[in-house]
Design a protein around this motif. Structure first.
Motif, PDB file in Angstrom:
ATOM      1  N   ASP A   1       0.704  -1.022  -0.159  1.00  0.00           N
ATOM      2  CA  ASP A   1      -0.026   0.103   0.013  1.00  0.00           C
ATOM      3  C   ASP A   1       0.961   1.322   0.008  1.00  0.00           C
ATOM      4  OD1 ASP A   1      -2.441  -1.520  -0.205  1.00  0.00           O
ATOM      5  OD2 ASP A   1      -2.919  -1.044   2.108  1.00  0.00           O
ATOM      6  N   VAL A   2       1.944   1.298   0.829  1.00  0.00           N
ATOM      7  CA  VAL A   2       2.840   2.372   0.763  1.00  0.00           C
ATOM      8  C   VAL A   2       3.467   2.530  -0.520  1.00  0.00           C
ATOM      9  CG1 VAL A   2       4.715   3.371   2.030  1.00  0.00           C
ATOM     10  CG2 VAL A   2       2.961   2.319   3.454  1.00  0.00           C
ATOM     11  N   ALA A   3       4.029   1.458  -1.110  1.00  0.00           N
ATOM     12  CA  ALA A   3       4.991   1.445  -2.250  1.00  0.00           C
ATOM     13  C   ALA A   3       4.014   1.934  -3.514  1.00  0.00           C
ATOM     14  CB  ALA A   3       5.498   0.315  -2.294  1.00  0.00           C
ATOM     15  N   LEU A   4       2.779   1.229  -3.506  1.00  0.00           N
ATOM     16  CA  LEU A   4       1.959   1.836  -4.764  1.00  0.00           C
ATOM     17  C   LEU A   4       1.242   2.894  -4.509  1.00  0.00           C
ATOM     18  CD1 LEU A   4       0.922  -2.002  -5.538  1.00  0.00           C
ATOM     19  CD2 LEU A   4       2.679  -0.692  -6.613  1.00  0.00           C
ATOM     20  N   PHE A   5       1.264   3.593  -3.511  1.00  0.00           N
ATOM     21  CA  PHE A   5       0.513   4.904  -3.417  1.00  0.00           C
ATOM     22  C   PHE A   5       0.715   5.776  -4.401  1.00  0.00           C
ATOM     23  CE2 PHE A   5      -0.573   9.169  -1.491  1.00  0.00           C
ATOM     24  CZ  PHE A   5      -1.865   9.069  -1.305  1.00  0.00           C
ATOM     25  N   PRO A   6       2.082   6.129  -4.839  1.00  0.00           N
ATOM     26  CA  PRO A   6       2.134   6.944  -5.907  1.00  0.00           C
ATOM     27  C   PRO A   6       1.654   6.624  -7.220  1.00  0.00           C
ATOM     28  CG  PRO A   6       4.194   6.707  -4.719  1.00  0.00           C
ATOM     29  CD  PRO A   6       3.241   5.839  -4.289  1.00  0.00           C
ATOM     30  N   VAL A   7       1.545   5.351  -7.420  1.00  0.00           N
ATOM     31  CA  VAL A   7       1.342   4.509  -8.762  1.00  0.00           C
ATOM     32  C   VAL A   7      -0.376   5.009  -8.773  1.00  0.00           C
ATOM     33  CG1 VAL A   7       0.647   2.452  -9.791  1.00  0.00           C
ATOM     34  CG2 VAL A   7       2.803   2.921  -9.005  1.00  0.00           C
ATOM     35  N   THR A   8      -1.089   4.778  -7.478  1.00  0.00           N
ATOM     36  CA  THR A   8      -2.452   5.044  -7.626  1.00  0.00           C
ATOM     37  C   THR A   8      -2.529   6.514  -7.691  1.00  0.00           C
ATOM     38  OG1 THR A   8      -2.514   3.241  -5.735  1.00  0.00           O
ATOM     39  CG2 THR A   8      -4.590   4.856  -5.979  1.00  0.00           C
ATOM     40  N   LEU A   9      -2.010   7.236  -7.344  1.00  0.00           N
ATOM     41  CA  LEU A   9      -2.151   8.600  -7.434  1.00  0.00           C
ATOM     42  C   LEU A   9      -2.030   9.031  -9.148  1.00  0.00           C
ATOM     43  CD1 LEU A   9      -0.444  10.568  -4.665  1.00  0.00           C
ATOM     44  CD2 LEU A   9      -2.731  10.291  -5.063  1.00  0.00           C
ATOM     45  N   ILE A  10      -1.065   8.345  -9.641  1.00  0.00           N
ATOM     46  CA  ILE A  10      -1.034   8.725 -11.202  1.00  0.00           C
ATOM     47  C   ILE A  10      -1.942   8.061 -11.980  1.00  0.00           C
ATOM     48  CG2 ILE A  10       0.615   8.031 -13.117  1.00  0.00           C
ATOM     49  CD1 ILE A  10       2.930   8.209 -11.126  1.00  0.00           C
ATOM     50  N   VAL A  11      -2.368   7.106 -11.660  1.00  0.00           N
ATOM     51  CA  VAL A  11      -3.773   6.175 -12.459  1.00  0.00           C
ATOM     52  C   VAL A  11      -4.832   7.090 -12.214  1.00  0.00           C
ATOM     53  CG1 VAL A  11      -5.403   4.363 -12.231  1.00  0.00           C
ATOM     54  CG2 VAL A  11      -2.698   4.141 -12.197  1.00  0.00           C
ATOM     55  N   GLY A  12      -4.954   7.747 -10.884  1.00  0.00           N
ATOM     56  CA  GLY A  12      -6.167   8.541 -10.632  1.00  0.00           C
ATOM     57  C   GLY A  12      -6.087   9.783 -11.584  1.00  0.00           C
ATOM     58  N   LEU A  13      -4.973  10.427 -11.732  1.00  0.00           N
ATOM     59  CA  LEU A  13      -4.735  11.729 -12.551  1.00  0.00           C
ATOM     60  C   LEU A  13      -4.966  11.350 -14.090  1.00  0.00           C
ATOM     61  CD1 LEU A  13      -3.713  14.645 -12.454  1.00  0.00           C
ATOM     62  CD2 LEU A  13      -1.383  13.718 -12.650  1.00  0.00           C
ATOM     63  N   VAL A  14      -4.487  10.138 -14.468  1.00  0.00           N
ATOM     64  CA  VAL A  14      -4.595   9.876 -15.924  1.00  0.00           C
ATOM     65  C   VAL A  14      -6.070   9.555 -16.341  1.00  0.00           C
ATOM     66  CG1 VAL A  14      -4.236   8.023 -17.698  1.00  0.00           C
ATOM     67  CG2 VAL A  14      -2.458   8.826 -16.045  1.00  0.00           C
ATOM     68  N   LYS A  15      -6.876   9.056 -15.149  1.00  0.00           N
ATOM     69  CA  LYS A  15      -8.474   8.961 -15.316  1.00  0.00           C
ATOM     70  C   LYS A  15      -8.992  10.383 -15.537  1.00  0.00           C
ATOM     71  CE  LYS A  15      -9.252   4.710 -13.047  1.00  0.00           C
ATOM     72  NZ  LYS A  15     -10.222   4.274 -11.610  1.00  0.00           N
ATOM     73  N   LEU A  16      -8.535  11.256 -14.686  1.00  0.00           N
ATOM     74  CA  LEU A  16      -9.363  12.636 -14.639  1.00  0.00           C
ATOM     75  C   LEU A  16      -8.823  13.193 -15.992  1.00  0.00           C
ATOM     76  CD1 LEU A  16      -8.591  13.767 -10.859  1.00  0.00           C
ATOM     77  CD2 LEU A  16     -10.810  13.311 -12.072  1.00  0.00           C
ATOM     78  N   ILE A  17      -7.744  12.880 -16.612  1.00  0.00           N
ATOM     79  CA  ILE A  17      -7.353  13.735 -17.677  1.00  0.00           C
ATOM     80  C   ILE A  17      -8.076  12.967 -18.769  1.00  0.00           C
ATOM     81  CG2 ILE A  17      -5.629  14.071 -19.312  1.00  0.00           C
ATOM     82  CD1 ILE A  17      -3.809  14.475 -17.047  1.00  0.00           C
ATOM     83  N   VAL A  18      -8.264  11.829 -18.905  1.00  0.00           N
ATOM     84  CA  VAL A  18      -8.620  11.085 -20.222  1.00  0.00           C
ATOM     85  C   VAL A  18     -10.159  10.801 -20.202  1.00  0.00           C
ATOM     86  CG1 VAL A  18      -8.564   8.855 -21.336  1.00  0.00           C
ATOM     87  CG2 VAL A  18      -6.580   9.578 -20.507  1.00  0.00           C
ATOM     88  N   LEU A  19     -10.954  10.605 -19.250  1.00  0.00           N
ATOM     89  CA  LEU A  19     -12.335  10.547 -19.175  1.00  0.00           C
ATOM     90  C   LEU A  19     -13.025  11.634 -19.615  1.00  0.00           C
ATOM     91  CD1 LEU A  19     -14.486   8.648 -17.950  1.00  0.00           C
ATOM     92  CD2 LEU A  19     -14.813  10.290 -15.715  1.00  0.00           C
ATOM     93  N   PRO A  20     -12.765  12.922 -19.594  1.00  0.00           N
ATOM     94  CA  PRO A  20     -13.483  13.997 -20.451  1.00  0.00           C
ATOM     95  C   PRO A  20     -13.143  14.051 -21.918  1.00  0.00           C
ATOM     96  CG  PRO A  20     -12.421  15.076 -18.409  1.00  0.00           C
ATOM     97  CD  PRO A  20     -11.854  13.668 -18.393  1.00  0.00           C
TER      98      PRO A  20
END
Length: 96
Positions: A34-53
């Motif tokens: 969970d601690v190691a993959l937290f930045p990956v989770t943030l990046i995936v969320g950011l990509v979702k916010l950019i790609v979805l619209p």
């Protein structure tokens, strides 16, 4: 007889300790991942916010451009099929 009971209780105690150690190890690995993959989770969320619209707009454009074409195709092929179906229904009604 007491030796068998003693070995059984020893086996139960060792099995319980093994299960406890495996549970602690699983919890520790979950925390580490969970601690190691937290930045990956943030990046995936950011990509979702950019790609979805963007994908929403692409889907809207496709729907607006392809929708009328499908409507015309449905009218061109649907009306003769409806007429044919009406004729078959009338023929069946006349024979019955």
């Amino acid at each position: 007889m007491f030796e068998i009971a003693g070995f059984f209780f020893l086996f139960v105690a060792v099995a319980g300790a093994v299960v406890l150690c495996l549970g602690l190890l699983a919890g520790l690995l979950k925390l580490v991942f969970d601690v190691a993959l937290f930045p990956v989770t943030l990046i995936v969320g950011l990509v979702k916010l950019i790609v979805l619209p963007i994908l929403f707009l692409v889907g809207l454009v496709v729907m607006v451009t392809v929708g009328p074409v499908l409507l015309v195709l449905a009218a061109v092929f649907g009306i003769p099929l409806l007429v044919l179906g009406g004729m078959v229904w009338a023929a069946c009604a006349a024979l019955a």
